[in-house]
Design a protein around this motif. Structure first.
Motif, PDB file in Angstrom:
ATOM      1  N   THR A 266      35.976 -21.550 -39.730  1.00 42.20           N
ATOM      2  CA  THR A 266      36.060 -20.831 -38.460  1.00 42.20           C
ATOM      3  C   THR A 266      35.168 -21.493 -37.415  1.00 42.20           C
ATOM      4  N   GLN A 267      33.961 -21.891 -37.828  1.00 40.18           N
ATOM      5  CA  GLN A 267      33.061 -22.576 -36.903  1.00 40.18           C
ATOM      6  C   GLN A 267      33.575 -23.965 -36.517  1.00 40.18           C
ATOM      7  N   VAL A 268      34.162 -24.665 -37.507  1.00 40.53           N
ATOM      8  CA  VAL A 268      34.709 -26.001 -37.230  1.00 40.53           C
ATOM      9  C   VAL A 268      35.831 -25.918 -36.212  1.00 40.53           C
ATOM     10  N   GLN A 269      36.726 -24.952 -36.407  1.00 44.19           N
ATOM     11  CA  GLN A 269      37.862 -24.813 -35.495  1.00 44.19           C
ATOM     12  C   GLN A 269      37.421 -24.351 -34.112  1.00 44.19           C
ATOM     13  N   HIS A 270      36.349 -23.585 -34.054  1.00 42.59           N
ATOM     14  CA  HIS A 270      35.823 -23.159 -32.756  1.00 42.59           C
ATOM     15  C   HIS A 270      35.227 -24.359 -31.997  1.00 42.59           C
ATOM     16  N   THR A 271      34.551 -25.250 -32.753  1.00 45.62           N
ATOM     17  CA  THR A 271      33.952 -26.436 -32.127  1.00 45.62           C
ATOM     18  C   THR A 271      35.000 -27.483 -31.787  1.00 45.62           C
ATOM     19  N   TRP A 272      35.955 -27.674 -32.699  1.00 45.27           N
ATOM     20  CA  TRP A 272      37.017 -28.677 -32.515  1.00 45.27           C
ATOM     21  C   TRP A 272      38.387 -27.996 -32.544  1.00 45.27           C
ATOM     22  N   GLN A 317      25.329 -22.284 -42.195  1.00 43.95           N
ATOM     23  CA  GLN A 317      24.597 -22.534 -40.949  1.00 43.95           C
ATOM     24  C   GLN A 317      24.799 -23.992 -40.518  1.00 43.95           C
ATOM     25  N   LEU A 318      25.056 -24.178 -39.223  1.00 42.97           N
ATOM     26  CA  LEU A 318      25.222 -25.520 -38.684  1.00 42.97           C
ATOM     27  C   LEU A 318      23.869 -26.216 -38.632  1.00 42.97           C
ATOM     28  N   LEU A 319      23.784 -27.381 -39.287  1.00 40.16           N
ATOM     29  CA  LEU A 319      22.521 -28.126 -39.349  1.00 40.16           C
ATOM     30  C   LEU A 319      22.457 -29.238 -38.308  1.00 40.16           C
ATOM     31  N   VAL A 324      28.516 -34.258 -27.943  1.00 42.10           N
ATOM     32  CA  VAL A 324      29.858 -34.228 -27.346  1.00 42.10           C
ATOM     33  C   VAL A 324      30.107 -35.482 -26.530  1.00 42.10           C
ATOM     34  N   LYS A 325      29.090 -35.914 -25.788  1.00 42.23           N
ATOM     35  CA  LYS A 325      29.195 -37.136 -24.993  1.00 42.23           C
ATOM     36  C   LYS A 325      28.143 -38.130 -25.448  1.00 42.23           C
ATOM     37  N   LEU A 326      28.577 -39.352 -25.667  1.00 40.83           N
ATOM     38  CA  LEU A 326      27.660 -40.415 -26.057  1.00 40.83           C
ATOM     39  C   LEU A 326      27.006 -41.015 -24.815  1.00 40.83           C
ATOM     40  N   SER A 327      25.851 -41.635 -25.016  1.00 40.11           N
ATOM     41  CA  SER A 327      25.223 -42.337 -23.907  1.00 40.11           C
ATOM     42  C   SER A 327      26.046 -43.576 -23.567  1.00 40.11           C
ATOM     43  N   SER A 328      25.722 -44.205 -22.456  1.00 39.96           N
ATOM     44  CA  SER A 328      26.489 -45.383 -22.023  1.00 39.96           C
ATOM     45  C   SER A 328      26.423 -46.502 -23.051  1.00 39.96           C
TER      46      SER A 328
END
Length: 530
Positions: A266-272, A317-319, A324-328
């Motif tokens: 459920t948490q995975v699908q909420h994030t992705w 629990q998410l560890l 979400v965005k990588l640095s340049s």
């Protein structure tokens, strides 16, 4: 000054290229095949041929994960690690991998793989141990029998020399665009030069990209100084700083139950939301230190490292999670790695990668042959070649003809070795290297035109017979694959027939006397007549 500069660049281009051209040919040859490594593995596994493709949607993957966790919990509850590789367009089977608990003094435990039909969840009992396409992928940069670090240093130096050869080649090309459309047949070394120029220029952007990004993929091994100065040489600390999901835990030896999978999903699908998963792994299952890691599929994105979520497998629990965005700098590095591996490529782009890789092989091979042919043409008939010339000619035969022949034997070994053969995958690889070694040894004693001709005939017969062998030992055949629109297996047979046709054409060409001899013979006849 200008003439001196161009002479220097020509000298640099020639000797930098010649010094590593045979290693480069191996790297390009294996790397080109690696663009279809999953397809080669599929061809190598007849047990996968009848599996109906499953679309990686959320509900289907949930069912696969529930089945996998239940199966692994019963079969390997004390393992150090479980890994579940979910099926996709290029890998049709559901793969469950277990790694036995570590034994003190013996390193990591034994790994075992089991494969299942994702539609019925039946185990594929006729699965065969095979190296498949992964052999060529690893050969591309690990060179198989060599020490891994040494091999990667050698590949790095060869890639650097390749980059220098490409840049110097562009500098010395005064007619770079004209060379794209120039090919003069039957002109001896001039024909080889035209072939070299044509294959170089037509895929030049690819050659530059694949060479430069190949160096970048191992840049931290070649230039570790930022890690040495910033992290005091602690590569593990650097790795964890680079990716927060690469957490190292130790088994606690305290038993605990796994959290319900539904709670974590459920948490995975909420994030992705609506994101296909590539794999799921569980470290130290049924231990208080257990973690479960989800990796998203990146097949259609310009990204090499997959987005990752790490959960406590007992509390859900998410560890840790990848940003979400990588640095340049991270985006540039990861994008270059993705471009080099070509994992992002759809079928059309993958074929473009493949043909450009073939052009690279032709470029390297034609350069090797052209150097030796020019020396031979300048020599008088009664003068024997030097040791250096004989060495180059022997390496040309061994590499340019030996690798395709060894690949053919490797594919035959996959079809002919019994499934019960001990260390079967290693036996396939051994057949490859024994064949290559045999060609190398033969080339040390004989390397004339007849050797090239006979090897071309042998390669042609071997690849022409491969589709026939498939129809004899398997249920399918080329015509059936076409009717069923099984494009992977049909393409494999078709490519074998194309290779056979090209080899027979080469055999026919080499069976005719060289154009120079025909010209000299005609001139002699005219002289006698007059």
């Amino acid at each position: 000054m200008k003439e001196s500069f161009f002479r220097s660049m020509t000298w640099l281009h020639t000797w930098v290229g010649l010094s590593v051209c045979w290693l480069l040919f191996l790297i390009f040859f294996a790397g080109t095949l690696s663009f279809f490594r999953h397809e080669i593995t599929l061809w190598s596994q007849p047990a996968f041929h009848s599996i109906q493709a499953v679309q990686p949607d959320t509900q289907a993957q949930k069912q696969q994960l529930v089945f996998a966790i239940e199966r692994l919990s019963k079969q390997a509850p004390d393992a150090d690690n479980w890994r579940i590789s979910l099926p996709n367009d290029r890998k049709p089977a559901l793969e469950l991998v277990t790694q036995a608990a570590r034994t003190e003094g013996k390193g990591r435990g034994k790994r075992e793989s089991h494969y299942f039909d994702p539609n019925t969840f039946d185990e594929l009992s006729d699965y065969r141990q095979t190296a498949g396409g992964n052999f060529f992928y690893r050969l591309h940069f690990d060179l198989h029998y060599l020490d891994r670090k040494l091999a990667r240093w050698l590949v790095g130096f060869a890639s650097l020399f390749m980059l220098i050869a490409l840049i110097s080649g562009v500098v010395i090309h005064k007619r770079i665009f004209k060379d794209m459309f120039s090919f003069r047949r039957g002109k001896g070394s001039r024909t080889w030069l035209d072939g070299h120029n044509l294959s170089s220029v037509i895929a030049l952007p690819f050659h530059l990209m694949i060479t430069y990004t190949g160096i970048i993929t191992l840049i931290f091994m070649y230039f570790p100084y930022p890690i040495l100065s910033t992290f005091n040489g602690d590569f593990k600390a650097f790795s964890q700083e680079l990716s927060a999901t690469k957490i190292q835990y130790q088994r606690s030896h305290i038993k605990d139950e796994l959290a319900p999978l539904e709670q974590i999903l459920t948490q995975v699908q909420h994030t992705w939301p609506n994101t296909a998963l590539d794999s799921v792994s569980v470290s130290y299952p049924f231990d208080q230190a257990a973690t479960i890691t989800f990796r998203a599929s990146t097949l259609k994105t310009i990204r090499d490292e997959p987005p990752t979520l790490v959960f406590d497998a007992n509390t859900a629990q998410l560890l840790a999670a990848t940003p979400v965005k990588l640095s340049s700098s991270e985006t540039i590095f990861d994008s270059m790695t993705a471009l080099h591996t070509g994992r992002l490529a759809e079928p059309v782009l993958r074929w473009l990668y493949f043909f450009c890789g073939i052009a690279g092989c032709v470029m390297i091979a034609s350069g090797c042959v052209m150097w030796a042919k020019r020396i031979r043409e300048r020599m008088k008939a009664n003068i024997k070649g030097s040791f250096g010339l004989k060495l180059v000619e022997a390496l040309n035969v061994a590499t340019i003809m030996g690798l395709p022949l060894a690949t053919g034997v490797f594919l035959y070994a996959n079809r002919l070795l019994p499934n019960a053969t001990l260390a079967r995958a290693d036996q396939e690889i051994l057949s490859f290297f024994i064949t290559w070694l045999a060609v190398c040894m033969f080339a040390c004693f004989k390397r004339d035109r007849a050797v090239w001709r006979n090897l071309a005939l042998l390669i042609g017969v071997m690849f022409a017979g491969l589709p026939l062998l498939n129809s004899m030992v398997l249920e399918g055949n080329t015509w059936r694959y076409l009717n069923e629109k099984n494009w992977v297996l049909f393409s494999a047979d078709f490519v074998c027939l194309v290779i056979a046709f090209a080899s027979f054409m080469q055999y026919q060409k080499l069976s005719s006397p060289p154009a120079r001899l025909v010209k000299n013979s005609s001139a002699l006849k005219r002289g006698v007549t007059s």
